[in-house]
Design an enzyme around this catalytic site. Structure first.
Site, mmCIF file in Angstrom:
data_model
loop_
_atom_site.group_PDB
_atom_site.id
_atom_site.type_symbol
_atom_site.label_atom_id
_atom_site.label_comp_id
_atom_site.label_asym_id
_atom_site.label_seq_id
_atom_site.Cartn_x
_atom_site.Cartn_y
_atom_site.Cartn_z
ATOM 1 N N GLY A 40 0.795 -1.231 0.000
ATOM 2 C CA GLY A 40 0.000 0.000 0.000
ATOM 3 C C GLY A 40 0.814 1.260 0.000
ATOM 4 O O GLY A 40 0.268 2.341 -0.233
ATOM 5 N N LYS A 52 -5.573 10.722 8.531
ATOM 6 C CA LYS A 52 -6.913 11.297 8.450
ATOM 7 C C LYS A 52 -7.906 10.512 9.290
ATOM 8 O O LYS A 52 -8.896 11.071 9.784
ATOM 9 C CB LYS A 52 -7.377 11.369 6.996
ATOM 10 C CG LYS A 52 -6.866 12.600 6.257
ATOM 11 C CD LYS A 52 -5.360 12.769 6.353
ATOM 12 C CE LYS A 52 -4.791 13.933 5.606
ATOM 13 N NZ LYS A 52 -3.323 14.019 5.730
ATOM 14 N N GLY A 188 7.113 23.112 10.805
ATOM 15 C CA GLY A 188 5.784 23.703 10.700
ATOM 16 C C GLY A 188 5.179 23.563 9.323
ATOM 17 O O GLY A 188 4.434 24.440 8.876
ATOM 18 N N ILE A 191 2.570 18.433 7.530
ATOM 19 C CA ILE A 191 2.591 17.234 8.361
ATOM 20 C C ILE A 191 2.618 17.613 9.834
ATOM 21 O O ILE A 191 1.834 17.118 10.645
ATOM 22 C CB ILE A 191 3.813 16.358 8.013
ATOM 23 C CG1 ILE A 191 3.676 15.822 6.583
ATOM 24 C CG2 ILE A 191 3.949 15.203 8.998
ATOM 25 C CD1 ILE A 191 4.886 15.048 6.100
ATOM 26 N N GLY A 192 3.528 18.538 10.187
ATOM 27 C CA GLY A 192 3.605 18.982 11.572
ATOM 28 C C GLY A 192 2.323 19.631 12.050
ATOM 29 O O GLY A 192 1.888 19.425 13.193
ATOM 30 N N GLU A 210 9.645 25.991 14.321
ATOM 31 C CA GLU A 210 9.740 26.157 12.872
ATOM 32 C C GLU A 210 10.914 27.068 12.540
ATOM 33 O O GLU A 210 11.061 28.146 13.107
ATOM 34 C CB GLU A 210 8.436 26.741 12.324
ATOM 35 C CG GLU A 210 8.487 27.288 10.911
ATOM 36 C CD GLU A 210 8.971 26.270 9.879
ATOM 37 O OE1 GLU A 210 9.705 26.683 8.960
ATOM 38 O OE2 GLU A 210 8.639 25.069 10.008
ATOM 39 N N ASP A 319 6.545 9.651 -5.281
ATOM 40 C CA ASP A 319 7.393 10.574 -4.531
ATOM 41 C C ASP A 319 8.881 10.419 -4.801
ATOM 42 O O ASP A 319 9.675 11.260 -4.378
ATOM 43 C CB ASP A 319 7.149 10.396 -3.020
ATOM 44 C CG ASP A 319 5.738 10.745 -2.608
ATOM 45 O OD1 ASP A 319 4.996 11.296 -3.447
ATOM 46 O OD2 ASP A 319 5.368 10.458 -1.453
ATOM 47 N N HIS A 451 -29.292 26.484 -1.490
ATOM 48 C CA HIS A 451 -29.177 27.273 -0.261
ATOM 49 C C HIS A 451 -29.635 26.415 0.914
ATOM 50 O O HIS A 451 -30.639 25.716 0.827
ATOM 51 C CB HIS A 451 -30.063 28.518 -0.367
ATOM 52 C CG HIS A 451 -30.106 29.316 0.898
ATOM 53 N ND1 HIS A 451 -29.077 30.130 1.300
ATOM 54 C CD2 HIS A 451 -31.066 29.415 1.861
ATOM 55 C CE1 HIS A 451 -29.405 30.715 2.439
ATOM 56 N NE2 HIS A 451 -30.612 30.288 2.809
#
Length: 470
Positions: A40, A52, A188, A191-192, A210, A319, A451
């Site tokens: 994965g 998440k 910062g 991810i952080g 940071e 990546d 609306h």
């Protein structure tokens, strides 16, 4: 033993490698998929999906904790609610295990032309690999097509004593069963920031160190300020313009990070330390030199517009090549290669939109140009901003932090948008579709939206367009 021949070999089962293996197998190609770690890739195992999932848990706790704002005073208070971290991690593990099992089933049961090999692969020649299998055996493979999809790992900064204090990477933090009392975060970036709010809502004290003057270095100043203000309101502490140079652990177990700042030396003490200062490519142990594959000075594999390396038949996906590191771009790498190899349709990897979302609360999303990029590239634009609090849905939900910023070109078509506020990613997707369809801003301004939904704000955000630039 002679090498086993395949039509294609894929090194790494990430978001580009898995669907490519399926597509090639369905086209009748004999495919070998090699995975050293967990099936994965980064997204499923230690990136988007587990992060998440835990963010959703933190958000649920936050909603319960803040329910006292509308609860009757005689009811029990949830203000001091803290997470059962072991239970939250177990929930996350269940979600990820199901995803991983689905990938294994697809690779081993649903596709007859795929051979899954679990172990470490390294080049021995341009189209040859040696695989050290997890069962202790070895196998040599050859193929005219090889796809490198090996991803990245945490980049560890050069900080004195860091190796001795027992720092955590995001992968390790995702499996932590006991809540940190005070989590120090180096970095910062997105991810952080996501981990900072997650663990703050779990009940930890948080300090972010940071090195730069603002968060999210590629975003506009006003967006970064707005996000930092929102996180500060939740009790997250920021130490900006700070260069960490030493880390140490006391006899009692506490960690101290010493940093040079514009205001002098600063020492931050905490119980745990997360390193979130960037990523480095997993290209250093796969024998690229034996194949003559070129990399940049950071180790990322160089590719052309079609994701081909300098060696014929060898591609780099996801990546591992230079550029933004997002799951949706890795998946698009698969589509680019699939269409070129199987359908005779070529599309450049350089000419594609870059939507992305930082999953904080409020979230930040962007598509197209930021204001800073438009100025840097000297692109004429008009800009409008609108506070979230003016949208009806914001008033109904009391989610009023943030703003929308939109850029429009001379032809009245959208150049980009940066959104800080609830459902920012979903509104960004609406704008992205409008950009793909080359709609003029007036068509969004006059569109009938139901609306009251968040997208209704698109009727109003363009109202005060003004010439930009400095």
């Amino acid at each position: 033993m002679p090498a086993t021949a395949f039509d294609a070999i894929i090194i790494g089962s990430g978001q580009a490698g898995n669907p490519l293996a399926t597509a090639l197998a369905q086209a009748g190609r004999k495919v070998a998929m090699i995975e050293e770690n967990r099936l994965g890739g980064s997204c499923i195992n230690y990136g988007c999906s587990p992060t998440k999932t835990l963010i959703a848990t933190a958000e649920r706790l936050h909603h319960i904790r803040t329910s006292a704002q509308v609860a009757a005073p005689e009811t029990a208070s949830a203000t001091d609610l803290r997470v059962d971290l072991a239970a939250a991690v177990a929930r996350k593990d269940g979600v990820i295990a199901a995803m991983r099992d689905g990938i294994r089933s697809n690779l081993t049961k649903k596709q007859n032309n795929i051979t899954l090999l679990e172990g470490h692969a390294a080049f021995t020649a341009p189209n040859s690999l040696h695989v050290a299998l997890a069962n202790g055996r070895t196998q040599d493979l050859t193929a005219p097509l090889i796809f490198i999809n090996t991803g990245t790992r945490t980049a560890i900064p050069d900080v004195e004593g860091l190796a001795d204090v027992g720092y955590l990477t995001t992968t390790q933090l995702l499996d932590l069963k006991e809540l940190p009392e005070h989590l120090i975060i180096l970095g910062g970036g997105y991810i952080g920031l996501e981990f900072s709010q997650m663990f703050r809502r779990f009940g930890s004290r948080i300090t972010i160190i940071e090195s730069g003057p603002q968060l999210l270095e590629r975003e506009d100043d006003d967006v970064c300020r707005g996000l930092q203000e929102a996180l500060t309101k939740e009790g997250i502490e920021f130490v900006m313009n700070a260069r960490a140079y030493r880390a140490s652990r006391s006899a009692s177990g506490s960690i101290t990070v010493s940093a040079h700042t514009s205001e002098g030396e600063r020492r931050v003490r905490g119980s745990h330390l997360l390193v979130a200062t960037g990523r480095r490519p997993n290209s250093d142990k796969i024998g690229l030199g034996f194949a003559g594959i070129k990399t940049d000075d950071k180790g990322y594999i160089l590719v052309n517009n079609n994701l081909q390396t300098n060696v014929k038949g060898v591609y780099a996906l996801g990546d591992i090549h230079p550029g933004p590191q997002f799951t949706h771009l890795a998946y698009d790498d698969y589509r680019i290669v699939r269409d070129a190899l199987l359908h005779g349709r070529k599309r450049s990897a350089r000419e594609r939109p870059l939507p992305y979302v930082v999953f904080t609360d409020p979230p930040m999303a962007r598509i197209g140009l930021s204001e800073g990029q438009a100025q840097e590239d000297k692109i004429p634009y008009r800009m409008a901003t609108m506070p979230i609090r003016t949208i009806g849905r914001a008033q109904h939900t009391s989610k009023t932090l943030g703003f929308w910023k939109v850029l429009v070109g001379k032809d009245d078509r959208l150049l980009g948008a940066t959104l800080l506020g609830p459902e920012a990613g979903e509104i960004m997707a609406v704008i992205q579709v409008a950009m793909a369809g080359r709609l003029k801003y007036q068509q969004l301004q006059d569109m009938i939206f139901a609306h009251p939904i968040w997208a209704e704000g698109l009727n109003n955000v363009f109202r005060d367009l003004k010439a930009g630039g400095k």
